[in-house]
Design an enzyme around this catalytic site. Structure first.
Site, PDB file in Angstrom:
ATOM      1  N   LYS A   1       0.807  -1.228  -0.046  1.00 43.97           N
ATOM      2  CA  LYS A   1       0.004   0.082  -0.037  1.00 43.97           C
ATOM      3  C   LYS A   1       0.870   1.477   0.001  1.00 43.97           C
ATOM      4  O   LYS A   1       1.676   1.189   0.414  1.00 43.97           O
ATOM      5  CB  LYS A   1      -0.934  -0.050   1.161  1.00 43.97           C
ATOM      6  CG  LYS A   1      -0.382   0.249   2.562  1.00 43.97           C
ATOM      7  CD  LYS A   1      -0.030   1.762   3.061  1.00 43.97           C
ATOM      8  CE  LYS A   1       0.898   1.649   4.237  1.00 43.97           C
ATOM      9  NZ  LYS A   1       1.870   2.799   4.496  1.00 43.97           N
TER      10      LYS A   1
ATOM     11  N   ASP B   1      -2.661  -1.121   9.708  1.00 42.29           N
ATOM     12  CA  ASP B   1      -2.783  -1.276   8.187  1.00 42.29           C
ATOM     13  C   ASP B   1      -3.534  -2.423   7.749  1.00 42.29           C
ATOM     14  O   ASP B   1      -3.676  -2.553   6.509  1.00 42.29           O
ATOM     15  CB  ASP B   1      -1.739  -1.090   7.509  1.00 42.29           C
ATOM     16  CG  ASP B   1      -0.805   0.325   7.647  1.00 42.29           C
ATOM     17  OD1 ASP B   1      -1.594   1.324   8.045  1.00 42.29           O
ATOM     18  OD2 ASP B   1       0.409   0.454   7.688  1.00 42.29           O
TER      19      ASP B   1
END
Ligand code: C5P
Length: 315
Positions: free
Chosen positions: A26, A153
């Site tokens: 990401k 996350d």
């Protein structure tokens, strides 16, 4: 009449053969860092974006829980109970009431401590892989609930795509975006940066008045994601942790400058760094910028990637 052989309960549920899960890295297109909370985390307002650099986790049946690996970070990453993959397998087994037995093998392409959420990605992959192997059949939302306890996350990497993260980053809502593929160049540095240290450095810079103005609202970025023009998107991308990463690793300023000199529309530090990501106007530009960054010697390796891509998926 002899009774036909029947698998026992454990064998009947879940996959018999290996389960292979691919999970992306990401970047944060907007990483707005708010105040430090009493639990030691910062309040975030972030737009996560999954890009096409992948780790792969293969899960096979076994009599114990064991992890092996190859690729990025081999020899540096502990493979014991402290590893997020092992913690994820235990967390799922505990939640679902099954034995945490699996032989897991990780092929890593996402660098360690790079600001690309590699460890979180592996935890998300472990949840999805073990869920399929053990036949526990949880929904993505249930897996994301377990994921939140493993790291801020991790829930995003269960879903992938482009999404808003609030709270400490674990509360995920999808964002409305056009089905556009953006072209990125990812400049991977030598060595990692510690995420907690980067957050502490930002607090220090803010206390001493040396930090830049906070990013604030995601409205401009959300508006840009509804269009197709990378030049518009470029103007709205930002990272409050960038000042901290640059203070800790001043050479990253040269990497950012080199990317923009090579024609990137913009460049930012990814998450807590030290990876830098650049937005390119198109795929050909991305290839050229990556080659120029490699030739300039301002990173260990430059890779091209596109996004958004799906989160942790079997197959
Ligand atoms: O959630 P995760 O374990 O990935 O976070 C690692 C560290 O990063 C935390 O222990 C904390 O120091 C810092 N962090 C933070 N605020 C957040 C997310 C992470 O301060 N929202």
């Amino acid at each position: 009449m002899t009774e036909a052989w029947r698998p026992d309960d454990d064998e009947r549920r879940g996959a018999i053969g290996p389960v292979r899960v691919r999970v992306p890295a990401k970047v944060n297109l907007h990483l707005g860092v708010g105040p430090l909370r009493r639990d030691g985390y910062h309040e975030l307002n972030t737009i996560y974006h999954a890009i096409s650099i992948y780790d792969e986790l293969t899960a096979r049946r076994g009599d114990t829980l064991a992890l092996t690996m190859e690729g990025e970070g081999t020899g540096e990453l502990a493979l014991d109970d402290t590893n997020l993959v092992i913690r994820a397998a235990h967390a799922l087994a505990g939640y679902a009431g099954v034995l945490p037995h699996a032989r897991l093998h990780l092929r890593k392409q996402i660098p360690l401590a790079g600001g690309l959420a590699g460890g979180s990605a592996d935890a998300a992959a472990a949840l999805v892989a073990c869920d399929a192997l053990w036949g526990t059949g949880l929904s993505r939302d249930e897996l994301a609930g377990i994921a939140a306890d493993l790291g801020s996350d991790v829930p995003f990497l269960i879903y992938g795509g482009t999404a808003l993260g609030t709270g400490r980053g674990e509360a995920i809502s999808p964002v409305l975006a056009r089905p556009t593929s953006w072209h990125w160049v990812v400049a991977i540095a030598d060595g990692g940066l510690s995420t907690p240290t980067a957050y502490r450095e930002l607090d220090r810079l803010r206390d001493s008045g040396a930090a830049g103005a906070p990013l604030g609202s995601t409205d401009a970025l959300l508006g840009a994601l509804r269009q197709r023009d990378p030049r518009v998107l470029a103007r709205t991308i930002g990272n409050d942790l960038q000042d901290a990463a640059l203070a800790m690793r001043p050479a990253l300023a040269d990497t950012l400058k080199a990317g923009e000199a090579a024609g990137a529309l913009t460049g930012i530090v990814s998450g807590s760094g030290p990876t830098c990501v650049f937005l390119a106007a198109n795929a050909a530009d991305a290839e050229r910028i990556a080659a120029e960054l490699t030739a300039a010697g301002v990173c260990r390796e430059a890779r091209v990637a596109h996004g958004p891509v799906a989160g942790a998926r079997v197959g």
